[in-house]
Design a protein around this motif. Structure first.
Motif, short mmCIF file in Angstrom:
data_model
loop_
_atom_site.label_atom_id
_atom_site.label_comp_id
_atom_site.label_asym_id
_atom_site.label_seq_id
_atom_site.Cartn_x
_atom_site.Cartn_y
_atom_site.Cartn_z
N ILE A 163 0.66 -1.08 0.02
CA ILE A 163 0.10 0.00 -0.05
C ILE A 163 0.78 1.15 -0.03
CG2 ILE A 163 -1.65 1.29 1.25
CD1 ILE A 163 -2.95 -1.22 2.39
N THR A 164 1.75 1.30 0.78
CA THR A 164 2.89 2.48 0.79
C THR A 164 3.51 2.68 -0.45
OG1 THR A 164 3.12 2.07 3.29
CG2 THR A 164 4.72 3.23 2.25
N LEU A 165 4.07 1.53 -1.01
CA LEU A 165 4.67 1.69 -2.25
C LEU A 165 3.59 2.23 -3.41
CD1 LEU A 165 6.95 -1.40 -2.29
CD2 LEU A 165 7.83 0.97 -1.74
N GLU A 193 -8.46 2.93 -6.56
CA GLU A 193 -6.88 2.93 -7.51
C GLU A 193 -6.03 2.47 -6.63
OE1 GLU A 193 -5.15 6.30 -10.13
OE2 GLU A 193 -6.22 6.96 -8.61
N LEU A 194 -5.80 2.85 -5.57
CA LEU A 194 -4.73 2.74 -4.77
C LEU A 194 -4.65 0.99 -4.47
CD1 LEU A 194 -2.35 3.30 -2.81
CD2 LEU A 194 -4.13 3.90 -0.92
N THR A 195 -5.57 0.62 -4.27
CA THR A 195 -5.85 -1.01 -3.78
C THR A 195 -5.43 -1.60 -4.98
OG1 THR A 195 -8.06 -1.07 -3.85
CG2 THR A 195 -7.11 -0.61 -1.80
N GLN A 196 -6.04 -1.17 -6.02
CA GLN A 196 -5.70 -1.88 -7.49
C GLN A 196 -4.08 -1.85 -7.79
OE1 GLN A 196 -7.75 -0.32 -10.75
NE2 GLN A 196 -6.99 -1.96 -12.12
N LYS A 197 -3.82 -0.75 -7.57
CA LYS A 197 -1.94 -0.57 -7.86
C LYS A 197 -1.18 -1.61 -6.82
CE LYS A 197 1.35 2.37 -9.32
NZ LYS A 197 1.61 2.19 -10.83
N ALA A 198 -1.66 -1.47 -5.60
CA ALA A 198 -0.94 -2.47 -4.76
C ALA A 198 -1.36 -3.93 -4.68
CB ALA A 198 -1.51 -1.86 -3.05
N GLN A 199 -2.22 -4.16 -5.70
CA GLN A 199 -2.54 -5.38 -5.92
C GLN A 199 -3.30 -6.14 -4.50
OE1 GLN A 199 0.65 -7.22 -8.04
NE2 GLN A 199 -0.21 -6.52 -9.79
N LEU A 230 3.06 6.15 -2.76
CA LEU A 230 4.14 6.83 -3.20
C LEU A 230 4.08 6.97 -4.81
CD1 LEU A 230 6.69 5.91 -0.26
CD2 LEU A 230 5.37 7.89 -0.60
N GLU A 231 4.05 5.88 -5.26
CA GLU A 231 3.91 5.88 -6.97
C GLU A 231 2.89 6.76 -7.51
OE1 GLU A 231 6.27 4.58 -9.17
OE2 GLU A 231 7.63 4.51 -7.38
N LEU A 232 1.76 6.59 -6.93
CA LEU A 232 0.65 7.31 -7.37
C LEU A 232 0.76 8.97 -7.05
CD1 LEU A 232 -2.24 4.95 -6.56
CD2 LEU A 232 -1.58 5.61 -8.80
N LEU A 233 1.66 9.07 -5.84
CA LEU A 233 1.77 10.73 -5.54
C LEU A 233 2.80 11.39 -6.63
CD1 LEU A 233 1.61 10.51 -1.54
CD2 LEU A 233 0.09 11.75 -3.06
N LYS A 234 3.65 10.41 -7.18
CA LYS A 234 4.39 11.09 -8.07
C LYS A 234 3.58 11.62 -9.47
CE LYS A 234 8.25 8.33 -7.02
NZ LYS A 234 8.91 6.98 -7.70
N GLU A 235 2.40 11.10 -9.58
CA GLU A 235 1.82 11.57 -10.86
C GLU A 235 0.44 12.44 -10.54
OE1 GLU A 235 -0.06 7.75 -12.11
OE2 GLU A 235 1.93 6.68 -11.98
N LYS A 236 -0.09 12.35 -9.27
CA LYS A 236 -1.25 13.08 -8.93
C LYS A 236 -1.32 13.66 -7.64
CE LYS A 236 -3.99 9.40 -10.46
NZ LYS A 236 -5.39 8.94 -11.08
N THR A 264 -7.28 6.41 6.61
CA THR A 264 -7.42 7.28 5.54
C THR A 264 -5.79 7.12 4.77
OG1 THR A 264 -6.23 9.05 6.85
CG2 THR A 264 -8.51 9.24 6.97
N LYS A 265 -5.90 7.81 3.63
CA LYS A 265 -4.44 7.62 2.99
C LYS A 265 -3.66 8.47 3.65
CE LYS A 265 -7.15 9.52 -0.24
NZ LYS A 265 -7.78 10.12 -1.52
N GLU A 266 -3.77 9.33 4.34
CA GLU A 266 -3.02 10.09 4.99
C GLU A 266 -2.26 9.43 6.28
OE1 GLU A 266 -5.84 11.38 4.39
OE2 GLU A 266 -5.65 13.36 3.58
#
Length: 177
Positions: free
Chosen positions: A16-18, A36-42, A21-27, A54-56
């Motif tokens: 989740i953290t990784l 979106e976060l859970t999908q990216k984290a698989q 951090l990747e998504l925060l580079k984009e938006k 929360t995401k924070e």
């Protein structure tokens, strides 16, 4: 490989953290959905909500984890002394430059501030002077960190500490210097 619950939880949190951090580079953080976060984290949404509200919270936990990691390394290092505290801390932050730069660009430096303040352990039982001094140092370090991050963290921990000492002993700042 069989993992116990703690190992699975550690893996999920790391993913989740990784991903965040990747998504925060984009938006911006506000534009990142939990889906979106859970999908990216698989990982599943349930795994997110089992660990965070929360995401924070993800960023807070990572900031706290990193500072605890530094603390452990500092305590275990036989050459650690009061004189090596700040250089060691600043070098550690610099080693994790990507995380702190992402926090800065995401407008989430309040998380860094919270982490620094929590380590000062200001309590209502301590004298006013002690509480004020701890607060002074915590906010001073935070201010230096933010400006340092903004400038790309060019100085080493030792160089930054030297600058801090120079500023502390400068009777007045001259603009023409």
């Amino acid at each position: 490989m069989n993992q116990n619950n703690e190992q699975k939880n550690t893996y999920v949190k790391k993913q989740i953290t990784l991903a965040l951090l990747e998504l925060l580079k984009e938006k911006p953080l506000a534009d990142i959905s939990i889906s979106e976060l859970t999908q990216k984290a698989q990982i599943g949404r349930v795994s997110f909500y089992r660990n965070y509200q929360t995401k924070e919270d993800i960023l807070r936990e990572e900031s706290d984890r990193l500072l605890k990691e530094w603390g452990k390394l500092y305590e275990e290092n036989p050459t650690s002394s009061l004189g090596t505290l700040f250089p060691s801390l600043f070098d550690f932050y610099r080693e994790h430059k990507e995380f702190y730069t992402i926090l800065y660009h995401a407008g989430m430096t309040s998380i860094l501030q919270e982490t620094i303040l929590s380590t000062t352990q200001i309590t209502s039982e301590m004298s006013n002077l002690e509480a004020y001094m701890k607060s002074f140092w915590a906010y001073g370090i935070y201010g230096w960190m933010i400006e340092w991050i903004k400038r790309g963290m060019p100085e080493s921990g030792e160089e930054l500490t030297r600058l801090f000492i120079l500023a502390e002993h400068a009777p007045e700042m001259h603009q023409d210097q």
